[in-house]
Structure formats: structure tokens, C-alpha cells
Design a protein around this motif. Structure first.
Motif, mmCIF file in Angstrom:
data_model
loop_
_atom_site.group_PDB
_atom_site.id
_atom_site.type_symbol
_atom_site.label_atom_id
_atom_site.label_comp_id
_atom_site.label_asym_id
_atom_site.label_seq_id
_atom_site.Cartn_x
_atom_site.Cartn_y
_atom_site.Cartn_z
ATOM 1 N N ALA A 1 -12.887 -27.143 -42.645
ATOM 2 C CA ALA A 1 -12.141 -26.981 -43.897
ATOM 3 C C ALA A 1 -11.486 -25.609 -43.988
ATOM 4 O O ALA A 1 -10.458 -25.442 -44.647
ATOM 5 C CB ALA A 1 -13.067 -27.204 -45.081
ATOM 6 N N LYS A 2 -12.101 -24.637 -43.314
ATOM 7 C CA LYS A 2 -11.579 -23.265 -43.348
ATOM 8 C C LYS A 2 -10.879 -22.876 -42.041
ATOM 9 O O LYS A 2 -10.457 -21.729 -41.890
ATOM 10 C CB LYS A 2 -12.716 -22.277 -43.609
ATOM 11 N N ASN A 3 -10.779 -23.813 -41.096
ATOM 12 C CA ASN A 3 -10.185 -23.510 -39.783
ATOM 13 C C ASN A 3 -10.824 -22.264 -39.168
ATOM 14 O O ASN A 3 -10.125 -21.392 -38.625
ATOM 15 C CB ASN A 3 -8.662 -23.322 -39.898
ATOM 16 N N THR A 4 -12.125 -22.191 -39.254
ATOM 17 C CA THR A 4 -12.843 -20.991 -38.833
ATOM 18 C C THR A 4 -13.954 -21.343 -37.852
ATOM 19 O O THR A 4 -14.636 -22.357 -38.014
ATOM 20 C CB THR A 4 -13.430 -20.275 -40.056
ATOM 21 N N VAL A 5 -14.108 -20.476 -36.856
ATOM 22 C CA VAL A 5 -15.204 -20.605 -35.902
ATOM 23 C C VAL A 5 -16.053 -19.351 -35.989
ATOM 24 O O VAL A 5 -15.542 -18.248 -36.218
ATOM 25 C CB VAL A 5 -14.674 -20.841 -34.472
ATOM 26 N N TYR A 6 -17.357 -19.524 -35.806
ATOM 27 C CA TYR A 6 -18.307 -18.427 -35.905
ATOM 28 C C TYR A 6 -19.098 -18.299 -34.607
ATOM 29 O O TYR A 6 -19.275 -19.271 -33.873
ATOM 30 C CB TYR A 6 -19.293 -18.667 -37.050
ATOM 31 N N LEU A 7 -19.593 -17.097 -34.365
ATOM 32 C CA LEU A 7 -20.514 -16.877 -33.258
ATOM 33 C C LEU A 7 -21.652 -16.008 -33.773
ATOM 34 O O LEU A 7 -21.458 -14.818 -34.032
ATOM 35 C CB LEU A 7 -19.821 -16.200 -32.077
ATOM 36 N N GLN A 8 -22.809 -16.603 -33.949
ATOM 37 C CA GLN A 8 -23.998 -15.869 -34.343
ATOM 38 C C GLN A 8 -24.685 -15.367 -33.085
ATOM 39 O O GLN A 8 -25.058 -16.158 -32.216
ATOM 40 C CB GLN A 8 -24.955 -16.770 -35.133
ATOM 41 N N MET A 9 -24.826 -14.067 -32.992
ATOM 42 C CA MET A 9 -25.386 -13.445 -31.787
ATOM 43 C C MET A 9 -26.688 -12.753 -32.143
ATOM 44 O O MET A 9 -26.696 -11.814 -32.940
ATOM 45 C CB MET A 9 -24.385 -12.442 -31.198
ATOM 46 N N ASN A 10 -27.766 -13.236 -31.585
ATOM 47 C CA ASN A 10 -29.090 -12.667 -31.821
ATOM 48 C C ASN A 10 -29.661 -12.089 -30.532
ATOM 49 O O ASN A 10 -29.176 -12.386 -29.439
ATOM 50 C CB ASN A 10 -30.037 -13.746 -32.356
ATOM 51 N N SER A 11 -30.688 -11.286 -30.670
ATOM 52 C CA SER A 11 -31.353 -10.679 -29.508
ATOM 53 C C SER A 11 -30.338 -10.055 -28.560
ATOM 54 O O SER A 11 -30.365 -10.278 -27.342
ATOM 55 C CB SER A 11 -32.191 -11.734 -28.770
ATOM 56 N N LEU A 12 -29.448 -9.280 -29.117
ATOM 57 C CA LEU A 12 -28.362 -8.711 -28.317
ATOM 58 C C LEU A 12 -28.883 -7.740 -27.273
ATOM 59 O O LEU A 12 -29.875 -7.024 -27.492
ATOM 60 C CB LEU A 12 -27.352 -8.025 -29.224
ATOM 61 N N LYS A 13 -28.199 -7.745 -26.141
ATOM 62 C CA LYS A 13 -28.554 -6.887 -25.018
ATOM 63 C C LYS A 13 -27.376 -5.970 -24.694
ATOM 64 O O LYS A 13 -26.227 -6.275 -25.049
ATOM 65 C CB LYS A 13 -28.868 -7.740 -23.783
ATOM 66 N N ALA A 14 -27.649 -4.888 -23.990
ATOM 67 C CA ALA A 14 -26.587 -3.957 -23.617
ATOM 68 C C ALA A 14 -25.493 -4.677 -22.820
ATOM 69 O O ALA A 14 -24.307 -4.372 -22.967
ATOM 70 C CB ALA A 14 -27.164 -2.803 -22.815
ATOM 71 N N GLU A 15 -25.880 -5.647 -22.021
ATOM 72 C CA GLU A 15 -24.897 -6.364 -21.196
ATOM 73 C C GLU A 15 -24.016 -7.320 -22.001
ATOM 74 O O GLU A 15 -23.075 -7.900 -21.457
ATOM 75 C CB GLU A 15 -25.581 -7.134 -20.056
ATOM 76 N N ASP A 16 -24.284 -7.457 -23.291
ATOM 77 C CA ASP A 16 -23.406 -8.240 -24.154
ATOM 78 C C ASP A 16 -22.218 -7.407 -24.655
ATOM 79 O O ASP A 16 -21.313 -7.933 -25.304
ATOM 80 C CB ASP A 16 -24.167 -8.779 -25.372
ATOM 81 N N THR A 17 -22.236 -6.116 -24.366
ATOM 82 C CA THR A 17 -21.148 -5.240 -24.785
ATOM 83 C C THR A 17 -19.840 -5.680 -24.155
ATOM 84 O O THR A 17 -19.737 -5.818 -22.932
ATOM 85 C CB THR A 17 -21.456 -3.780 -24.389
ATOM 86 N N ALA A 18 -18.839 -5.915 -24.993
ATOM 87 C CA ALA A 18 -17.540 -6.410 -24.527
ATOM 88 C C ALA A 18 -16.601 -6.539 -25.716
ATOM 89 O O ALA A 18 -17.028 -6.428 -26.869
ATOM 90 C CB ALA A 18 -17.694 -7.772 -23.850
ATOM 91 N N VAL A 19 -15.347 -6.799 -25.396
ATOM 92 C CA VAL A 19 -14.408 -7.250 -26.427
ATOM 93 C C VAL A 19 -14.507 -8.772 -26.467
ATOM 94 O O VAL A 19 -14.390 -9.436 -25.439
ATOM 95 C CB VAL A 19 -12.974 -6.804 -26.119
ATOM 96 N N TYR A 20 -14.723 -9.294 -27.663
ATOM 97 C CA TYR A 20 -14.882 -10.736 -27.842
ATOM 98 C C TYR A 20 -13.579 -11.311 -28.399
ATOM 99 O O TYR A 20 -13.029 -10.794 -29.391
ATOM 100 C CB TYR A 20 -16.040 -11.027 -28.779
ATOM 101 N N TYR A 21 -13.114 -12.380 -27.751
ATOM 102 C CA TYR A 21 -11.855 -13.014 -28.119
ATOM 103 C C TYR A 21 -12.099 -14.450 -28.586
ATOM 104 O O TYR A 21 -12.826 -15.218 -27.939
ATOM 105 C CB TYR A 21 -10.900 -13.049 -26.933
#
Length: 123
Positions: free
Chosen positions: A74-94
Motif C-alpha cells: 500500500a505504501k510501495n515500501t520495502v524494509y530491511l530489519q538488520m539484527n545482530s550486526l557485524k563489522a562485515e555488514d558495513t557497506a552502502v545499502y541499495y
């Protein structure tokens, strides 16, 4: 035309959580697959997760069990819930979406990208 606008990135400590959002706007009549990619410095852009209009979600092995993708049609929206983040998750997210566009020459589907949002995880 169509725009994808991301939000929710930032700096977080290892073990923490962030929630990314991506809203599509414009002359849209439908959105098929929506997804998130990420690109770390000096590396290629990799697929993180996708969610189709219907059916199963997909996750890269590196984020399974920690990230959850969802969408609000309904909102044309996508989400990404990120838990237990690690240093290797560091990035630009597109954000990426296959969007059905209304145009003067008729409807068509095209692939669109957001501008990217930085996620930095400190260890």
C-alpha cells in the motif's frame, strides 16, 4: 518518473540493529520484485535479500537468521530489519525494484535503484 528513496542507515555497534526503508514514488501501477543490495569499499555490489509480490523471500547466506526483508504494498515500501550486526555488514545499502510505470507511450516495467544509504558497524 520513478524514484526510490532509502532511509535508516547510520552507525551502530556490533550486535546492534538497524532498520532500512525504501519508498518508491512516481507514476507506478505495480511493483514486482523488491530487494536490497550492498557494496563494501573495493568490492562488488552483492544481493542481500529480495521479496517478490507473492512467494518466498530470498536471503544471502551471510545474513540468514539476522536480517528480515518485508514490504508494504500500500505504501510501495520495502524494509530491511538488520539484527545482530557485524563489522562485515558495513557497506552502502541499495534498494532495487522492478516497477511498472505509467507513461504517455503506454505501461512498461523497468528496474530502478535507490541512491544508497551507508551502514557502518563498529566492532
Amino acid at each position: 518518473q520513478v524514484q526510490l528513496v532509502e532511509s535508516g542507515g547510520g552507525l551502530v555497534q556490533a550486535g546492534g540493529s538497524l532498520r532500512l526503508s525504501c519508498a518508491a514514488s512516481g507514476s507506478i501501477f505495480s511493483i514486482n520484485r523488491m530487494g536490497w543490495y550492498r557494496q563494501a569499499p573495493g568490492k562488488q555490489r552483492d544481493l542481500v535479500a529480495t521479496v517478490p509480490t507473492g512467494g518466498s523471500t530470498y536471503y544471502a547466506d551471510s545474513v540468514k537468521g539476522r536480517f528480515t526483508i518485508s514490504r508494504d504494498n500500500a505504501k510501495n515500501t520495502v524494509y530491511l530489519q538488520m539484527n545482530s550486526l557485524k563489522a562485515e555488514d558495513t557497506a552502502v545499502y541499495y534498494c532495487n525494484a522492478e516497477v511498472g510505470v505509467v507513461s504517455a507511450v503506454g505501461p512498461y516495467f523497468a528496474n530502478y535503484w535507490g541512491q544508497g544509504t551507508q551502514v557502518t558497524v563498529s566492532s
